[in-house]
Structure formats: structure tokens, C-alpha cells
Design a protein around this motif. Sequence first.
Motif, PDB file in Angstrom:
ATOM      1  N   ILE A 153      -7.857   1.837   1.953  1.00 54.94           N
ATOM      2  CA  ILE A 153      -8.845   0.948   2.579  1.00 54.94           C
ATOM      3  C   ILE A 153     -10.164   1.041   1.816  1.00 54.94           C
ATOM      4  N   ASP A 154     -10.544   2.254   1.399  1.00 59.82           N
ATOM      5  CA  ASP A 154     -11.788   2.414   0.634  1.00 59.82           C
ATOM      6  C   ASP A 154     -11.739   1.653  -0.685  1.00 59.82           C
ATOM      7  N   LYS A 155     -10.546   1.448  -1.223  1.00 59.29           N
ATOM      8  CA  LYS A 155     -10.394   0.679  -2.465  1.00 59.29           C
ATOM      9  C   LYS A 155     -10.193  -0.811  -2.174  1.00 59.29           C
ATOM     10  N   ASN A 156     -10.460  -1.205  -0.921  1.00 61.70           N
ATOM     11  CA  ASN A 156     -10.320  -2.592  -0.465  1.00 61.70           C
ATOM     12  C   ASN A 156      -8.904  -3.130  -0.641  1.00 61.70           C
TER      13      ASN A 156
ATOM     14  N   GLU B  94     -14.143  -8.751   4.485  1.00 57.01           N
ATOM     15  CA  GLU B  94     -15.120  -7.662   4.527  1.00 57.01           C
ATOM     16  C   GLU B  94     -15.225  -7.056   5.922  1.00 57.01           C
TER      17      GLU B  94
ATOM     18  N   PHE C  29     -12.158  -5.004   6.693  1.00 57.40           N
ATOM     19  CA  PHE C  29     -12.181  -3.672   6.088  1.00 57.40           C
ATOM     20  C   PHE C  29     -13.124  -2.737   6.837  1.00 57.40           C
TER      21      PHE C  29
ATOM     22  N   ARG D  85     -11.704   0.613   8.412  1.00 54.38           N
ATOM     23  CA  ARG D  85     -12.304   1.918   8.098  1.00 54.38           C
ATOM     24  C   ARG D  85     -12.669   2.672   9.371  1.00 54.38           C
TER      25      ARG D  85
END
Length: 185
Positions: A61-64, A131, A134, A138
Motif C-alpha cells: 500500500i505504501d508503494k501505491n 489517493e 490509499f 493505510r
Amino acid sequence: MQTALISALTAALVTLIIEYAAKPRLEARKDRIVAASRSRRELRAKYLALSYRTARVANSIDKNVIPELGEVETLRAESLRLSEEITALEPIIGWKNFRVVGMLATEAYISFNSTVKLLELVEKNKPANLELTFIHLRQYVTEARLGVLESVLAIPRPRWRVFAWRRNYSVVSSRMARLPNDKPS
């Protein structure tokens, strides 16, 4: 001679009394303690494994990259299974600890459940603005990780393992400190 005979008979009698009266109870107690300790260790290990697998999802998720629905559903199912295991371990971990661990495990399961529902919505609707998706992903995965890591901390350790408990606490709390703290607006 008579004193030596009396002391030998006394020693033999005391040994037999202890052997037949006390030892069976002590052996049974030892087996219960070993089984309880093993159950706590296994539960702690399963929660740590779940934490690492949740961290993989969080990293994606942090890397989209939207994680696969099947992987998150597996995490949700494992979280539910571990919650049920905690229920079976109530006599071992104690009532107070059971309430805390159970509450944290339930929070982790709810977060996994929210993540699965959000991923199902993303798969169905294919939103244009990912966006916000995400940000919510997160948040849910971070809450799930925190619930899992805090569950590991709340599983009691024997009193004589103070240093191991402190080491475990410092490791888990440092991991929790490194988690992102972004909330959706």
C-alpha cells in the motif's frame, strides 16, 4: 546401630510418602504449566507471523499498489481463527488478560474486515481518484497491524521472564513507533 536403623527407616518412609503422595500431583502440575506455556508461545508466534504478513500488505500500500483481495481475506480469516484460539485459551492466560487480548484481536479483525470491504468496492467500482482509497487502506491496515502487535504484547508471560518481556515490549513498541500515523481527512 539402632540409631542408624531408625534413620534409614525414617528416610525410606519419608521417601515413599513423598513418592506416592506428592509426586503425582507435582508431575501433573508440571505438565499443565508446560502445556500452558507452549500454548502461549504458539499463540504469540502465530500473531507475530500475522503481523509480518500484514506488514507486507502495508508495504505494498505504501508503494501505491492495491493489495490482492484474496491475500487480505486470508489475513482476515486467520485473524478470526486466532480470536477463536484466544477464547479457548482463557483459562491459561487469565480473565483480565483474556479481555485485553480479545478486545485487541477483535479490533484487528474489524480492521481487516474494513480493508476487505474497501478492496471489494475498489474492484467493483474502479474509482478514478485512488489517493483517498490509499489513505483509507493505510489507516485500516495500520490499525490491524497495531491490533495484532498489541495483542502479542498483551499475551502474558510468566512472572520470572521479566527481561524477556521487556525485550519483547521494546521490540514491538519500536515497530509500532515506525508505523505511519496518517489519518484520512
